[in-house]
Scaffold this motif. Structure first.
Motif, PDB file in Angstrom:
ATOM      1  N   GLY A  60       5.215  -7.643 -10.302  1.00 26.90           N
ATOM      2  CA  GLY A  60       5.662  -8.250  -9.053  1.00 26.90           C
ATOM      3  C   GLY A  60       6.396  -9.556  -9.287  1.00 26.90           C
ATOM      4  O   GLY A  60       6.155 -10.258 -10.283  1.00 26.90           O
ATOM      5  N   LYS A  61       7.288  -9.904  -8.369  1.00 31.85           N
ATOM      6  CA  LYS A  61       8.099 -11.115  -8.527  1.00 31.85           C
ATOM      7  C   LYS A  61       7.969 -12.097  -7.371  1.00 31.85           C
ATOM      8  O   LYS A  61       8.303 -13.270  -7.522  1.00 31.85           O
ATOM      9  N   GLY A  89       1.002  -5.741  -8.473  1.00 33.30           N
ATOM     10  CA  GLY A  89       2.183  -6.502  -8.080  1.00 33.30           C
ATOM     11  C   GLY A  89       1.932  -7.889  -7.555  1.00 33.30           C
ATOM     12  O   GLY A  89       2.844  -8.515  -6.998  1.00 33.30           O
ATOM     13  N   ILE A  90       0.715  -8.397  -7.722  1.00 31.01           N
ATOM     14  CA  ILE A  90       0.384  -9.750  -7.258  1.00 31.01           C
ATOM     15  C   ILE A  90       0.060 -10.608  -8.480  1.00 31.01           C
ATOM     16  O   ILE A  90      -1.007 -10.471  -9.082  1.00 31.01           O
ATOM     17  N   ASP A  91       0.965 -11.479  -8.884  1.00 27.78           N
ATOM     18  CA  ASP A  91       0.703 -12.354 -10.014  1.00 27.78           C
ATOM     19  C   ASP A  91      -0.457 -13.290  -9.674  1.00 27.78           C
ATOM     20  O   ASP A  91      -0.585 -13.736  -8.526  1.00 27.78           O
ATOM     21  N   TYR A 118       7.438 -18.705  -6.051  1.00 27.26           N
ATOM     22  CA  TYR A 118       7.230 -17.398  -5.436  1.00 27.26           C
ATOM     23  C   TYR A 118       7.547 -17.497  -3.948  1.00 27.26           C
ATOM     24  O   TYR A 118       7.407 -18.571  -3.351  1.00 27.26           O
ATOM     25  N   GLU A 119       7.928 -16.366  -3.368  1.00 28.69           N
ATOM     26  CA  GLU A 119       8.203 -16.355  -1.932  1.00 28.69           C
ATOM     27  C   GLU A 119       6.928 -16.549  -1.121  1.00 28.69           C
ATOM     28  O   GLU A 119       6.933 -17.224  -0.090  1.00 28.69           O
TER      29      GLU A 119
END
Length: 238
Positions: A60-61, A89-91, A118-119
């Motif tokens: 994830g990004k 997908g969750i850092d 991160y967003e």
């Protein structure tokens, strides 16, 4: 004996005593058990020791979760949950606290916010770490999209936060103060949710030895952690 030699001897004695005290304190903390596989890189997750603690970097990004450990619990104890979330997908970041006590630096999440972009950021914590995360979040409402409290509660007003608070705790938790938990419910936003894990206890959110005064769990640590991961991942990714 010259004064300089006496001073040097005194410094050596003090340093030795400090070292012994630090060792005694460290041995009294809850050490991680069986987490070695979650501290190594995998197909989807890269695990790094960073200045702030641990970083679990998945595919994830745009989403990241910052985690505050419980009192006197070593950070690596929470590696299984963080690793599993990174796979989805969750850092994740586990923040290392001074003396393993989150109240000594409850604003430490700020370092992650400044260093990584991160967003969407989410905050979580276990026990004392959760309480400190909640109180920190009460003064940083605009920085986060959600708060996950594992066997924890706020003591500062979060009722006007635009994000939900998720209260997650074990049915057989013998450590959590239920009266303060009830008060904490009243400090949370109206869209908050409570998830009671059947058969769970206080310590099984992490992977460490049994905790004093905790209740007897009727599920495994892996089962409690899987439920926690599913709850958090579903809430973030929905």
């Amino acid at each position: 004996m010259k004064k300089s030699a006496k001073l040097l001897l005194l410094i050596i004695i003090i340093a030795s005593l400090c070292g012994i005290a630090a060792g005694v304190y460290d041995s009294s903390c809850y050490s991680a058990v069986g987490v070695e596989a979650y501290l190594k890189d995998g197909d989807k997750v890269k695990v790094s020791r960073i200045r702030e603690g641990y970083f679990f970097d998945g595919e994830g990004k745009d989403k990241a979760l910052i985690f505050y450990p419980g009192a006197k619990v070593k950070e690596a104890s929470y590696a299984p949950i963080m690793y599993a979330l990174a796979e989805q997908g969750i850092d994740c970041f586990i923040v290392r606290m001074p003396l393993k006590m989150a109240f000594l630096n409850k604003d430490k999440a700020d370092r992650i916010l400044k260093k990584y972009k991160y967003e969407s950021y989410y905050l979580a914590g276990h026990s004392l770490g959760g309480a400190m995360a909640a109180n920190y979040c009460a003064r940083h409402k605009s920085d986060y999209k959600g708060l996950f409290l594992l066997a924890a509660y706020p003591s500062e007003d979060l009722s006007k936060a635009k994000f939900p608070v998720y209260f997650i705790y074990g049915e057989n938790d013998g450590v959590l103060n239920r009266k303060k938990l009830e008060k904490g419910f009243g400090l949370a936003p109206k869209n908050s949710q409570t998830i009671i894990i059947a058969g769970g206890n206080h310590a099984y959110f992490g992977s460490y030895k049994e905790q004093k005064d905790d209740g007897k769990a009727t599920i495994t640590p892996e089962e409690q952690q899987n439920i926690t991961v599913d709850t958090i991942a579903t809430s973030i990714n929905e």
